[in-house]
Scaffold this motif. Structure first.
Motif, mmCIF file in Angstrom:
data_model
loop_
_atom_site.group_PDB
_atom_site.id
_atom_site.type_symbol
_atom_site.label_atom_id
_atom_site.label_comp_id
_atom_site.label_asym_id
_atom_site.label_seq_id
_atom_site.Cartn_x
_atom_site.Cartn_y
_atom_site.Cartn_z
ATOM 1 N N VAL A 1 42.034 36.421 46.294
ATOM 2 C CA VAL A 1 42.972 37.446 46.702
ATOM 3 C C VAL A 1 43.943 36.882 47.741
ATOM 4 O O VAL A 1 44.344 37.556 48.682
ATOM 5 C CB VAL A 1 42.238 38.701 47.252
ATOM 6 C CG1 VAL A 1 41.483 39.389 46.150
ATOM 7 C CG2 VAL A 1 41.304 38.335 48.399
ATOM 8 N N ARG B 1 48.994 45.934 51.150
ATOM 9 C CA ARG B 1 48.236 44.689 51.298
ATOM 10 C C ARG B 1 48.757 43.861 52.479
ATOM 11 O O ARG B 1 48.451 42.681 52.597
ATOM 12 C CB ARG B 1 48.325 43.863 50.005
ATOM 13 C CG ARG B 1 47.632 44.497 48.814
ATOM 14 C CD ARG B 1 46.127 44.504 48.990
ATOM 15 N NE ARG B 1 45.606 43.140 49.101
ATOM 16 C CZ ARG B 1 44.521 42.796 49.799
ATOM 17 N NH1 ARG B 1 43.870 43.712 50.493
ATOM 18 N NH2 ARG B 1 44.115 41.536 49.837
ATOM 19 N N CYS C 1 49.974 42.443 41.607
ATOM 20 C CA CYS C 1 48.940 43.261 42.248
ATOM 21 C C CYS C 1 47.573 42.590 42.145
ATOM 22 O O CYS C 1 46.812 42.551 43.118
ATOM 23 C CB CYS C 1 48.910 44.650 41.623
ATOM 24 S SG CYS C 1 50.274 45.715 42.141
ATOM 25 N N LEU D 1 52.327 46.244 47.501
ATOM 26 C CA LEU D 1 52.269 45.050 48.347
ATOM 27 C C LEU D 1 52.273 45.421 49.827
ATOM 28 O O LEU D 1 51.616 44.761 50.644
ATOM 29 C CB LEU D 1 53.435 44.123 48.014
ATOM 30 C CG LEU D 1 53.402 43.486 46.622
ATOM 31 C CD1 LEU D 1 54.621 42.602 46.403
ATOM 32 C CD2 LEU D 1 52.122 42.684 46.403
ATOM 33 N N ARG E 1 47.239 35.781 49.557
ATOM 34 C CA ARG E 1 48.463 36.577 49.640
ATOM 35 C C ARG E 1 49.654 35.647 49.827
ATOM 36 O O ARG E 1 50.105 35.424 50.950
ATOM 37 C CB ARG E 1 48.356 37.578 50.790
ATOM 38 C CG ARG E 1 47.266 38.621 50.587
ATOM 39 C CD ARG E 1 47.295 39.632 51.728
ATOM 40 N NE ARG E 1 47.125 38.968 53.018
ATOM 41 C CZ ARG E 1 47.487 39.507 54.185
ATOM 42 N NH1 ARG E 1 48.048 40.702 54.209
ATOM 43 N NH2 ARG E 1 47.303 38.869 55.321
ATOM 44 N N THR F 1 47.371 39.535 44.484
ATOM 45 C CA THR F 1 47.304 39.823 45.922
ATOM 46 C C THR F 1 46.154 40.744 46.304
ATOM 47 O O THR F 1 46.009 41.114 47.472
ATOM 48 C CB THR F 1 48.620 40.469 46.392
ATOM 49 O OG1 THR F 1 48.869 41.652 45.633
ATOM 50 C CG2 THR F 1 49.780 39.498 46.199
ATOM 51 N N ASN G 1 53.557 34.473 49.833
ATOM 52 C CA ASN G 1 54.867 35.105 49.903
ATOM 53 C C ASN G 1 55.391 35.256 48.481
ATOM 54 O O ASN G 1 55.120 34.408 47.614
ATOM 55 C CB ASN G 1 55.834 34.244 50.713
ATOM 56 C CG ASN G 1 55.387 34.052 52.142
ATOM 57 O OD1 ASN G 1 55.018 35.003 52.820
ATOM 58 N ND2 ASN G 1 55.421 32.807 52.601
ATOM 59 N N TYR H 1 52.083 43.271 53.323
ATOM 60 C CA TYR H 1 53.347 42.566 53.118
ATOM 61 C C TYR H 1 54.495 43.263 53.841
ATOM 62 O O TYR H 1 54.573 44.499 53.874
ATOM 63 C CB TYR H 1 53.689 42.500 51.630
ATOM 64 C CG TYR H 1 53.002 41.403 50.875
ATOM 65 C CD1 TYR H 1 53.690 40.252 50.502
ATOM 66 C CD2 TYR H 1 51.657 41.499 50.519
ATOM 67 C CE1 TYR H 1 53.062 39.234 49.794
ATOM 68 C CE2 TYR H 1 51.010 40.488 49.816
ATOM 69 C CZ TYR H 1 51.725 39.359 49.457
ATOM 70 O OH TYR H 1 51.100 38.345 48.767
#
Length: 449
Positions: free
Chosen positions: A20, A110, A335, A107, A22, A338, A24, A112
């Protein structure tokens, strides 16, 4: 023994964290860029930055979008076909229900930072802007393409459209420069978490107004296409500057870059530049889709199959995927990548295509793609190498075997009745799912930003 168990637990946690991760996410969308306009497809217009990113990434050879702009943007941000929302063409009204889970909202949940700079075109009033649908920062045109110098959209109530954070502003400069500058500024910002920067350029959409140095760079291009070519050279230069900003930030190896066009190149007989205030046409010929058949607006390959690639150094090896892919795939894919898990059924039409991106040799012949074209004048489905186009609600049909005839030169409708029947059943199934999420234009935003 205890040390061994501890080591195994740490290893398991590391694996879970990697699953998972993340990265950019930088999504760059060109407007009206045709299949044959990029250098890596043999264009005589130089696009070195686009070409390098494609060469060092995974080329998506069969990446499909809508044949017009607004629907493609809906597909990207929702993972669903645009016709589920009652949309099939350019639209200045609000296109999405207020509570729609978008790629930006997902996002953002999560961790972002989410930014759009460029063309929104999913609702052209400030109260329908990107910040109402998950973006923490927004900039550019709320409506569609604009005169690149005065930033006006077409004559009418949505003419004033240039904004920052859903508030109309005035800003000096060329639209392509301003969009890129905002992306670069956002990428350079210090932050604790990852970023999602969505850069839907207004280039290479009409109108075309370019500086002398860009026109000088394309002197070899015929006069009736030179301003388009200059616009594309300008776009490519700014894409290079955005990538340099990522490089300079030291985040390149942890940044996934996705590039595609929102639809195919535009028919040269169509030029609406005079509909923009203080604007005159400058190029008769625009995007080119050869050898593919058709243009923007049409559900032939030239209108829907577009230049596309994904680039992520250190994670993706250079290659080419010939799998059947859709713009609706990016929301479920990103999805999953991330770690976002929907709490409700989002009815995605797209799929998680990450396995095919990681291993471009993977195929997916069982895949079905569907499109309701502008105004519902055409519909099309692709499945198992076949493509059926319905014209004017069944007045006429065309059938092509794309494996043997990718340029749609041989209509097999009358010689393949079994395939026609199968494809008609698939088309009927897809049509039933349309219009299930039309926005209520009278409903007020329950949580305005």
């Amino acid at each position: 023994m205890t040390r061994l168990i501890s080591a195994l637990l740490l290893f398991a946690l590391a694996c879970a964290s990697a699953a998972v991760a993340r990265p950019n996410i930088l999504i760059i969308v060109a407007d009206d860029l045709g299949w044959a306009d990029v250098g890596y497809h043999g264009s005589t217009i130089a696009t070195p930055n686009i070409d390098r990113l494609c060469r060092e990434g995974v080329e998506l050879n069969r990446h499909y979008v809508s044949p017009v702009c607004t629907p493609t943007r809906i597909g990207l941000l929702t993972g669903r076909y645009w016709s589920r929302f009652g949309n099939t063409g350019p639209n200045n009204e609000r296109c999405l229900p207020w509570e729609t889970e978008t790629l930006a909202t997902a996002l953002r949940s999560r961790g972002y930072d989410t930014c759009i700079t460029g063309k929104w075109h999913l609702g052209s009033l400030p109260e329908w802007g990107p910040r109402q649908f998950g973006f923490t920062h927004s900039h550019g045109s709320l409506a569609g393409g604009v005169n690149p110098l005065n930033h006006f959209y077409k004559h009418g109530k949505y003419m004033k459209t240039w904004h920052r954070n859903d508030r109309l502003i005035e800003e000096e400069g060329h639209a392509t420069d301003l969009i890129a500058r905002e992306a670069i500024r956002y990428i350079r910002m210090e932050r604790d978490g990852p970023f999602f920067v969505y850069v839907p350029f207004t280039a290479v959409h009409t109108p075309f107004l370019e500086e002398k140095r860009y026109l000088e760079a394309v002197k070899h291009i015929p006069d009736d296409r030179r301003f388009f070519a200059a616009c594309l050279v300008h776009l490519d230069e700014k894409i290079g500057e955005i990538i340099k900003a990522v490089d300079d930030s030291g985040q390149r190896d942890n940044t996934l870059i996705l590039f595609f066009s929102d639809n195919g190149g535009q028919n040269p007989s169509s030029d609406d530049s005079r509909r923009y205030p203080d604007t005159k046409p400058t190029s008769k010929f625009k995007g080119m889709n050869t050898p593919l058949r058709g243009w923007k607006v049409q559900t032939y390959e030239g209108g829907m199959r577009v230049p596309a690639f994904v680039n992520w150094p250190g994670t993706l090896k250079p290659g080419r995927s010939d799998a059947l892919l859709s713009v609706t795939d990016w929301m479920p894919t990103l999805c999953a990548l991330t770690g976002f898990k929907p709490t409700a059924n989002l009815k995605w039409d797209g799929r998680n295509i990450w396995p095919m991106i990681r291993d471009p040799s993977k195929a997916n012949r069982d895949r079905t793609l569907y499109c309701k074209g502008p105004g519902g004048r055409t519909r099309m489905v692709i499945n198992d190498g076949w493509k059926l186009i319905e014209i004017k609600n069944g007045e006429r049909f065309e059938l092509y075997h794309l494996d043997d005839d990718p340029n749609e030169e041989r209509d097999l409708f009358h010689s393949e009745p079994d395939e026609v029947d199968k494809m008609k059943r698939i088309l009927a199934r897809e049509r039933k799912a349309d219009d299930d999420a039309r926005p209520d234009p009278k409903r007020k935003n329950p949580s305005p930003v």
